[in-house]
Scaffold this motif. Structure first.
Motif, mmCIF file in Angstrom:
data_model
loop_
_atom_site.group_PDB
_atom_site.id
_atom_site.type_symbol
_atom_site.label_atom_id
_atom_site.label_comp_id
_atom_site.label_asym_id
_atom_site.label_seq_id
_atom_site.Cartn_x
_atom_site.Cartn_y
_atom_site.Cartn_z
ATOM 1 N N ARG A 68 0.820 -1.210 0.000
ATOM 2 C CA ARG A 68 0.000 0.000 0.000
ATOM 3 C C ARG A 68 0.853 1.259 0.000
ATOM 4 O O ARG A 68 1.983 1.272 0.472
ATOM 5 C CB ARG A 68 -0.955 -0.002 1.196
ATOM 6 C CG ARG A 68 -1.990 -1.126 1.102
ATOM 7 C CD ARG A 68 -2.893 -1.189 2.304
ATOM 8 N NE ARG A 68 -3.840 -2.287 2.151
ATOM 9 C CZ ARG A 68 -5.087 -2.145 1.741
ATOM 10 N NH1 ARG A 68 -5.552 -0.934 1.445
ATOM 11 N NH2 ARG A 68 -5.876 -3.186 1.632
ATOM 12 N N ARG A 69 0.254 2.332 -0.491
ATOM 13 C CA ARG A 69 0.936 3.621 -0.599
ATOM 14 C C ARG A 69 -0.026 4.742 -0.181
ATOM 15 O O ARG A 69 -1.245 4.568 -0.185
ATOM 16 C CB ARG A 69 1.403 3.882 -2.031
ATOM 17 C CG ARG A 69 2.536 2.978 -2.505
ATOM 18 C CD ARG A 69 3.850 3.376 -1.815
ATOM 19 N NE ARG A 69 4.963 2.580 -2.290
ATOM 20 C CZ ARG A 69 5.304 1.397 -1.809
ATOM 21 N NH1 ARG A 69 4.596 0.866 -0.825
ATOM 22 N NH2 ARG A 69 6.343 0.731 -2.285
ATOM 23 N N GLY A 70 0.557 5.888 0.164
ATOM 24 C CA GLY A 70 -0.229 7.093 0.394
ATOM 25 C C GLY A 70 -1.303 6.935 1.448
ATOM 26 O O GLY A 70 -1.077 6.392 2.530
ATOM 27 N N GLU A 71 -2.498 7.404 1.126
ATOM 28 C CA GLU A 71 -3.599 7.417 2.071
ATOM 29 C C GLU A 71 -4.009 6.018 2.494
ATOM 30 O O GLU A 71 -4.373 5.789 3.651
ATOM 31 C CB GLU A 71 -4.805 8.145 1.459
ATOM 32 C CG GLU A 71 -6.009 8.256 2.394
ATOM 33 C CD GLU A 71 -5.685 8.972 3.704
ATOM 34 O OE1 GLU A 71 -6.316 8.621 4.723
ATOM 35 O OE2 GLU A 71 -4.810 9.867 3.710
ATOM 36 N N GLU A 72 -3.922 5.053 1.595
ATOM 37 C CA GLU A 72 -4.249 3.670 1.943
ATOM 38 C C GLU A 72 -3.317 3.144 3.034
ATOM 39 O O GLU A 72 -3.750 2.472 3.966
ATOM 40 C CB GLU A 72 -4.149 2.769 0.700
ATOM 41 C CG GLU A 72 -5.353 2.811 -0.203
ATOM 42 C CD GLU A 72 -5.302 1.699 -1.241
ATOM 43 O OE1 GLU A 72 -4.213 1.105 -1.424
ATOM 44 O OE2 GLU A 72 -6.335 1.442 -1.864
ATOM 45 N N ARG A 74 -1.619 5.018 5.187
ATOM 46 C CA ARG A 74 -1.882 5.759 6.421
ATOM 47 C C ARG A 74 -3.088 5.192 7.150
ATOM 48 O O ARG A 74 -3.093 5.081 8.381
ATOM 49 C CB ARG A 74 -2.082 7.248 6.114
ATOM 50 C CG ARG A 74 -0.781 7.988 5.809
ATOM 51 C CD ARG A 74 -0.986 9.483 5.759
ATOM 52 N NE ARG A 74 -1.714 9.892 4.558
ATOM 53 C CZ ARG A 74 -1.140 10.145 3.384
ATOM 54 N NH1 ARG A 74 0.178 10.019 3.262
ATOM 55 N NH2 ARG A 74 -1.853 10.523 2.349
ATOM 56 N N ARG A 75 -4.125 4.826 6.416
ATOM 57 C CA ARG A 75 -5.298 4.217 7.048
ATOM 58 C C ARG A 75 -4.937 2.876 7.679
ATOM 59 O O ARG A 75 -5.383 2.555 8.776
ATOM 60 C CB ARG A 75 -6.421 4.030 6.016
ATOM 61 C CG ARG A 75 -7.178 5.303 5.686
ATOM 62 C CD ARG A 75 -8.519 4.978 5.050
ATOM 63 N NE ARG A 75 -8.367 4.195 3.829
ATOM 64 C CZ ARG A 75 -8.258 4.711 2.616
ATOM 65 N NH1 ARG A 75 -8.263 6.029 2.459
ATOM 66 N NH2 ARG A 75 -8.127 3.926 1.552
ATOM 67 N N ARG A 78 -3.217 3.016 11.063
ATOM 68 C CA ARG A 78 -4.023 3.368 12.238
ATOM 69 C C ARG A 78 -4.397 2.149 13.067
ATOM 70 O O ARG A 78 -4.812 2.279 14.217
ATOM 71 C CB ARG A 78 -5.286 4.115 11.797
ATOM 72 C CG ARG A 78 -4.998 5.527 11.288
ATOM 73 C CD ARG A 78 -6.220 6.165 10.695
ATOM 74 N NE ARG A 78 -5.875 7.378 9.952
ATOM 75 C CZ ARG A 78 -6.607 7.906 8.983
ATOM 76 N NH1 ARG A 78 -7.755 7.321 8.640
ATOM 77 N NH2 ARG A 78 -6.215 8.991 8.356
ATOM 78 N N ALA A 106 -5.190 13.612 13.249
ATOM 79 C CA ALA A 106 -6.177 12.873 12.459
ATOM 80 C C ALA A 106 -7.441 13.679 12.187
ATOM 81 O O ALA A 106 -8.337 13.194 11.482
ATOM 82 C CB ALA A 106 -6.537 11.576 13.171
#
Length: 319
Positions: A68-72, A74-75, A78, A106
């Motif tokens: 995964r990269r970027g926003e995916e 980061r999610r 979490r 967040a």
């Protein structure tokens, strides 16, 4: 909960991790041990997505994060809370403000994040210290704030990197007790990276030994200790040093067999046995022990070892 499959990581032709297969079930406390350079830090970075594996996969709660990269990414992150050797709190913020910080990043509203931070400080036993700055807190209290901060986003996994190595023994026991209680109350999965076998004995359900980027041994603590060929088992249940002397030394591992059975067999052989050293620990609710004693007659020692083996007691002549 945590699934590593055929994980490999290479840096400029140097292999840091090779063929790592590891499963950690939900709600388990798992220890990762190994000497410096064994690959522990690289494993952490692969788990958190800070490093992309050269091959293989990393999955958390069924979600593969290794690609995964970027926003995916980061999610996905979490779902992992991080606790470090040093809490690394912001000096300008109070304990409450430090716990709020990741929620603020967040985008959580002020009222909601403050309420969540107060709940977490109460959970780690610091509700009365919410207004204190880090300089007003002890090392153990700072680590508790760090744990509360790691739990702010309600992660499924708590990843602890040497969480007690900067603490004294009494505070270490308190922090490990807190980690155990959090697992029981929240059902969270905990992965502890440590070089301290006492930490593994105290709080872990299972353990993995890394050597030169590979898994040398993995299993529950009792499985590892019962594996008499495993150096890790001896490190988990070490014997105090013995004074050198004459005679044949026998080492005995006691797990499910009562001490009475051992004493009866030794008495039946009518040998003069002198206890040199011993250790007894309660490991995941079961008492296990290692005992070392000396007998004068080498022939009698071999017969005694054979009789103990027949009774299901592991014994071996070590000298």
């Amino acid at each position: 909960m945590i699934e590593l499959r055929s994980l490999r990581k290479e840096f400029a032709g140097v292999v840091a991790l090779e063929d790592i297969d590891l499963s950690v079930p939900a709600g388990e406390i798992h220890g990762i041990v190994g000497r410096s350079g064994a690959g522990k830090s690289t494993l952490i970075r692969c788990l958190t997505g800070l490093e992309r594996p050269s091959a293989g996969t990393v999955a958390i709660d069924g979600v593969e994060i290794s690609g995964r990269r970027g926003e995916e990414l980061r999610r996905a992150r979490r779902s992992i809370g991080m606790v470090f050797q040093h809490a690394n709190l912001l000096d300008s913020r109070t304990a409450l403000g430090n716990v709020e910080h990741p929620l603020e990043i967040a985008g959580v509203g002020k009222r909601e994040r403050r309420e969540r931070a107060r709940e977490l400080l109460e959970l780690v036993g610091l509700s009365d210290r919410a207004g204190n700055h880090p300089s007003q807190l002890s090392g153990g209290q700072q680590q508790r704030v760090g744990i509360a901060r790691a739990l702010a986003a309600d992660p499924k996994i708590l990843l602890c990197d040497e969480p007690t190595s900067a603490l004294d023994s009494g505070t270490t026991r308190q922090i490990l007790g807190l980690i155990r209680s959090l697992r029981e109350r929240l059902g969270i999965t905990v992965l502890i990276i440590t070089h301290e076998m006492s930490v593994v004995r105290e709080v872990c359900d299972s353990v993995t030994l890394l050597e030169n980027g590979r898994i040398a041994r993995t299993g529950t603590l009792l499985e590892v200790i019962r594996d008499t060929d495993s150096p890790l088992g001896r490190e988990l249940l070490p014997l105090p040093p013995r004074q050198p002397g004459e005679g044949t030394v026998i080492e005995v591992l006691l797990t499910d067999v009562p001490l009475r059975a051992l004493l009866e067999i030794v008495d039946r052989h009518a040998v003069d046995a002198r206890v040199d050293s011993g250790a007894i620990e309660t490991i995941t609710g079961s008492q296990v022990g290692r005992l070392q004693f000396t007998v004068d007659d080498p022939g009698a020692a071999q017969a005694l070892v054979a009789d103990l083996a027949t009774a299901g007691i592991h014994a071996e002549v070590t000298r």
